[in-house]
Design a protein around this motif. Structure first.
Motif, PDB file in Angstrom:
ATOM      1  N   ASP A 132      19.070   9.231   1.990  1.00 23.31           N
ATOM      2  CA  ASP A 132      18.814   7.819   1.698  1.00 23.31           C
ATOM      3  C   ASP A 132      18.000   7.617   0.419  1.00 23.31           C
ATOM      4  N   VAL A 135      17.899   4.281  -2.541  1.00 15.71           N
ATOM      5  CA  VAL A 135      16.988   3.146  -2.656  1.00 15.71           C
ATOM      6  C   VAL A 135      16.109   3.261  -3.895  1.00 15.71           C
ATOM      7  N   HIS A 158      13.317  -7.580  -0.895  1.00 17.19           N
ATOM      8  CA  HIS A 158      14.560  -7.366  -0.154  1.00 17.19           C
ATOM      9  C   HIS A 158      15.755  -7.893  -0.946  1.00 17.19           C
ATOM     10  N   SER A 162      18.770  -5.637  -2.595  1.00 15.35           N
ATOM     11  CA  SER A 162      20.125  -5.924  -2.100  1.00 15.35           C
ATOM     12  C   SER A 162      21.149  -5.977  -3.225  1.00 15.35           C
ATOM     13  N   LYS A 166      23.266  -2.343   0.643  1.00 15.63           N
ATOM     14  CA  LYS A 166      22.808  -2.917   1.905  1.00 15.63           C
ATOM     15  C   LYS A 166      21.433  -2.342   2.267  1.00 15.63           C
ATOM     16  N   VAL A 167      20.439  -3.219   2.341  1.00 12.81           N
ATOM     17  CA  VAL A 167      19.065  -2.787   2.557  1.00 12.81           C
ATOM     18  C   VAL A 167      18.752  -2.744   4.051  1.00 12.81           C
ATOM     19  N   MET A 168      18.207  -1.608   4.493  1.00 16.67           N
ATOM     20  CA  MET A 168      17.758  -1.442   5.870  1.00 16.67           C
ATOM     21  C   MET A 168      16.228  -1.356   5.878  1.00 16.67           C
ATOM     22  N   ASP A 169      15.619  -1.598   7.041  1.00 18.43           N
ATOM     23  CA  ASP A 169      14.161  -1.495   7.145  1.00 18.43           C
ATOM     24  C   ASP A 169      13.666  -0.113   6.733  1.00 18.43           C
ATOM     25  N   GLY A 170      14.475   0.888   7.008  1.00 18.83           N
ATOM     26  CA  GLY A 170      14.095   2.249   6.658  1.00 18.83           C
ATOM     27  C   GLY A 170      13.951   2.466   5.169  1.00 18.83           C
ATOM     28  N   HIS A 171      14.694   1.692   4.370  1.00 22.19           N
ATOM     29  CA  HIS A 171      14.602   1.837   2.919  1.00 22.19           C
ATOM     30  C   HIS A 171      13.204   1.454   2.432  1.00 22.19           C
ATOM     31  N   SER A 173      10.489   1.592   4.155  1.00 22.58           N
ATOM     32  CA  SER A 173       9.578   2.640   4.617  1.00 22.58           C
ATOM     33  C   SER A 173       9.604   3.843   3.683  1.00 22.58           C
TER      34      SER A 173
END
Length: 270
Positions: A132, A135, A158, A162, A166-171, A173
């Motif tokens: 990942d 990011v 965010h 984007s 596609k942005v996830m919460d993990g990105h 972090s």
């Protein structure tokens, strides 16, 4: 002479213009004493010389940075410093960071140095085969390039990320754990941009300030010749005496006075 980073054609023009007007005797290396390189008429000249004089720190991989207080010690007009810093920031030559020292400290880093610092973080994560990592590309391309202020809101962060994917919460972090962002204590929906790997250096910054002031306070008149002071080694800071003296003079904790034998540095009266 060390290559100084440039980040835009406008920045290059500014630097060429500056070099044309810069005294030919200035040499941007460690041989200049603090007394010889204490004051300047231009913020960019001060930044370039302080970058070249940034101490080599063992076991910590951090690019050179300059404190705003150090600029205040070197350029007499603080309003000029703030104005020229703002111009350099908008031209994407430098970035300004709010430091987590418990004081109103700000660091200035040339943009290319900051990008190199991020590359080192990414390379280290790649060697550990952590996934990942896309990011970081989104962060460099869409966030750093368009958000020039020291902080950014959660929604704006965010939205900008984007633009890359596609942005996830993990990105988020990943960026926080990598030391690129930290949540603000007052408003958890706001983030400060951070210089990666700077934490241990900031601890030394605080300890070094105390050590320098303690050294002078033990003197009978709470003063020393600047040339003698600069040669002393610090026990509790990876940063050198010159770095700390600039900082403490600019923040008003120390003052200098010209004497027949050279500059004297003394503790400022309360």
């Amino acid at each position: 002479m060390e290559k100084i980073p440039e980040s835009s054609s406008k920045g290059k023009k500014r630097q060429r213009d500056q070099e044309d007007s810069e005294p030919k005797s200035i040499d941007l290396d460690q041989t200049l004493s603090l007394e010889e390189s204490l004051t300047f008429s231009d913020t960019l000249v001060a930044l370039r010389i302080m970058r070249a004089q940034f101490p080599r720190i063992e076991k910590v991989s951090v690019q050179p940075f300059i404190l705003r207080s150090q600029l205040y010690s070197s350029v007499e007009d603080r309003t000029q410093v703030d104005r020229e810093l703002e111009s350099l920031r908008r031209e994407k030559i430098v970035r300004i960071f709010k430091l987590n020292t418990g004081q109103d400290d700000h660091a200035i880093m040339f943009l290319d140095d900051y990008l190199n610092q991020i590359e080192r973080v990414v390379k280290r994560l790649e060697e550990k085969k952590q996934g990942d990592l896309e990011v970081f590309k989104w962060f460099r391309t869409h966030v750093i390039d368009s958000k020039l202020e020291p902080s950014i809101g959660h929604q704006e962060l965010h939205t900008l990320l984007s633009l890359g994917g596609k942005v996830m919460d993990g990105h988020l972090s990943i960026l926080i754990n990598a030391g690129l962002l930290t949540r603000q204590l007052i408003d958890p929906n706001m983030y400060w941009f951070v210089i990666p790997n700077v934490g241990s250096v900031l601890k030394g910054l605080s300890q070094g300030r105390k050590e320098v002031l303690s050294l002078l306070n033990r003197k009978r008149y709470k003063e020393m010749m600047l040339a003698s002071m600069e040669k002393k080694r610090l026990r509790f800071s990876p940063l050198d005496m010159r770095f700390h003296l600039r900082d403490l003079i600019g923040s008003g904790h120390l003052k200098t006075a010209q004497t027949s034998t050279g500059l004297v540095v003394r503790v400022a009266k309360d």
